[in-house]
Design an enzyme around this catalytic site. Structure first.
Site, PDB file in Angstrom:
ATOM      1  N   HIS A  82       0.841  -1.197   0.000  1.00  0.00           N
ATOM      2  CA  HIS A  82       0.000   0.000   0.000  1.00  0.00           C
ATOM      3  C   HIS A  82       0.872   1.242   0.000  1.00  0.00           C
ATOM      4  CE1 HIS A  82      -3.451   2.554   0.775  1.00  0.00           C
ATOM      5  NE2 HIS A  82      -2.678   3.219   1.618  1.00  0.00           N
ATOM      6  N   ASP A 161     -15.147   2.531   7.535  1.00  0.00           N
ATOM      7  CA  ASP A 161     -14.124   3.502   7.125  1.00  0.00           C
ATOM      8  C   ASP A 161     -14.697   4.466   6.098  1.00  0.00           C
ATOM      9  OD1 ASP A 161     -11.439   4.639   6.790  1.00  0.00           O
ATOM     10  OD2 ASP A 161     -11.637   3.803   4.788  1.00  0.00           O
ATOM     11  N   ARG A 168     -14.902  12.612   8.444  1.00  0.00           N
ATOM     12  CA  ARG A 168     -13.646  13.298   8.809  1.00  0.00           C
ATOM     13  C   ARG A 168     -13.304  14.374   7.791  1.00  0.00           C
ATOM     14  NH1 ARG A 168      -9.840   8.729   8.427  1.00  0.00           N
ATOM     15  NH2 ARG A 168      -8.236  10.280   8.767  1.00  0.00           N
ATOM     16  N   SER A 183      -7.703   3.831   9.327  1.00  0.00           N
ATOM     17  CA  SER A 183      -8.413   3.868   8.052  1.00  0.00           C
ATOM     18  C   SER A 183      -7.686   3.008   7.013  1.00  0.00           C
ATOM     19  CB  SER A 183      -8.508   5.337   7.599  1.00  0.00           C
ATOM     20  OG  SER A 183      -8.873   5.421   6.263  1.00  0.00           O
ATOM     21  N   LYS A 187      -8.681  -1.342   5.733  1.00  0.00           N
ATOM     22  CA  LYS A 187      -8.925  -1.818   4.372  1.00  0.00           C
ATOM     23  C   LYS A 187      -7.924  -2.912   3.993  1.00  0.00           C
ATOM     24  CE  LYS A 187      -9.020   2.539   3.406  1.00  0.00           C
ATOM     25  NZ  LYS A 187      -9.135   3.925   3.068  1.00  0.00           N
TER      26      LYS A 187
END
Ligand code: URA
Length: 420
Positions: A82, A161, A168, A183, A187
């Site tokens: 990621h 999320d 947010r 967050s 995922k």
């Protein structure tokens, strides 16, 4: 249990119990806890923070709020990667096939462009015919057949999320390290991989503006990964300048293919070898150095490029894009060369401004429902740190719509040319 008591506890600096965190996340996901209470808790967390255990609990509650991808039908250690956003970041298109060519099963869910940051899925879909919308079962079959699948994120992944992120975004609570860490990791955990390599960016073109913030985010995410039993490593990378020589969609695919052929700009090659090496190390249980050596070997022997071709074909595209990318990607209707306005030393190419130039050309999205132009992008001729002359071509712009003065203004900002 009452939501208001949980808010008060955090407002006063208390440490939330796992059952309190679960109660809040489950209630908010089901619509039983209203936005105003969730916003109040987000603000309390923003100011009072969360320790690693609380953050891990929040992450797990969010990961379990929807579908949890089961990749157990794929043998071997599944390694995910990621990146926390960036400009010109075509890394997945390179490290995915490299890792897969080393025998690491790559079942990756990626995102789309939002704002000035690009998205892997838009880059991939700029290849005619390529689709990225698959069920988990289809993904598992594709990984078992070809070793790799890069798919768009399903709507069911971590819905808590999705709701909390939107909240947010409008309540000034994005920039909180525990909230960002939870967050991202919710995922990744829901997406089912056994091990995770995190590429945490800092600088003008990234979420985290300083290296210290990025280090803290990386430490938090690694601690969460460890806490929930996923082998997690993080790498910090600067995003002051764009990664590689292209920013956009199809233009980045061309650069990814060049890199898989053994070319590519040194910064991009080094970045990709580092990340692929870590994915391979986690997947095969070898050292990072051995992982990097294997990554280089798979590029040199052509098997990484071949794996990219397998992936494109399995996802509906024409693998001949690897041989003649320009032909199979099609041409942008409009193009324009951008020239240096003065001579001097090119001190910096600013990541944020270059991202905004690509966004203005059509490569990004102002809101999720916008479409991203496959042909939009910038191809740079040089990196920073060189002398340039007045009138020298610095980059070429591509778009499916006429190129306006706003793009040029962003480029004037992006290229910092000084006397010395
Ligand atoms: N990316 C995410 O997925 N979540 C955040 O909170 C910030 C960046």
């Amino acid at each position: 249990m009452r939501a208001v008591d949980i808010i008060i506890k955090k407002r006063d600096g208390g440490v939330l119990k796992p059952e309190e965190i679960r109660y809040f996340v489950d209630g908010y996901t089901r619509g039983e806890i209203p936005d105003e209470q969730a916003a109040a808790l987000m603000m309390a967390i923003f100011y009072k923070g969360m320790d690693y255990k609380e953050t891990a609990e929040l992450t797990l509650a969010m990961a379990r709020s929807g579908e949890q991808v089961d990749l157990s039908g794929i043998p071997g250690v599944k390694v995910d990667k990621h990146s926390t956003g960036g400009i010109g970041d075509k890394t997945t298109l390179i490290v995915g096939p490299v890792a897969a060519a080393c025998g690491i099963p790559v079942a990756k869910m990626s995102g789309r462009a939002l704002g000035f940051t690009g998205g892997t899925i838009d880059k991939l879909e700029s290849i005619p015919g390529v689709t990225t919308s698959f069920t988990v079962e289809q993904m598992v079959d594709m990984v078992n057949d070809t070793g790799i699948c890069v798919a768009g994120q399903t709507a069911e992944l971590a819905p808590a999320d999705k709701k909390l992120y939107a909240l947010r975004d409008v309540t000034g609570t994005i920039d909180s390290i525990p909230l960002i860490a939870a967050s991202i990791m919710s995922k990744k955990i829901a997406a089912g991989a056994d091990a995770i390599v995190l590429d945490v960016k800092y600088g003008s073109g990234a979420f985290m503006k300083t290296r210290e913030q990025a280090q803290l985010l990386a430490d938090t995410m690694c601690a969460i990964g460890t806490e929930v039993g996923r082998n997690t490593v993080a790498v910090l990378n600067t995003m002051e300048e764009p990664l590689g020589m292209t920013v956009g969609n199809a233009v980045e695919v061309v650069e990814a293919i060049e890199t898989l052929k053994g070319g590519g700009s040194p910064d991009l090659v080094e970045h990709c070898l580092g990340l692929a090496g870590k994915m391979i190390a986690l997947g095969l249980g070898v050292s990072f150095e051995e992982g990097e050596r294997l990554a280089q070997e798979r590029i040199d022997d052509g098997s990484a490029l071949n794996k990219f071709g397998d992936m494109i074909e399995a996802q509906g595209g024409d693998r001949r894009v690897c041989i003649d990318p320009e032909k199979y990607l099609g041409k942008a209707e409009y193009s324009q060369v951008y020239y240096a306005k003065k001579q001097g030393y090119l001190r910096k190419i600013d990541g944020y401004s270059m991202g905004m130039a690509a966004f203005t050309l059509g490569a990004g999205r102002a809101v999720k429902t916008d479409s991203s132009d496959p042909h939009a992008g910038v191809v740079m001729n040089t990196r920073s740190g060189v002398n340039i002359s007045e009138g020298e071509a610095l980059c070429t712009l591509y778009s499916s719509r006429p190129i306006g003065s706003e793009v040029i203004a962003w480029l004037d900002n992006a290229y910092e040319i000084c006397e010395e």
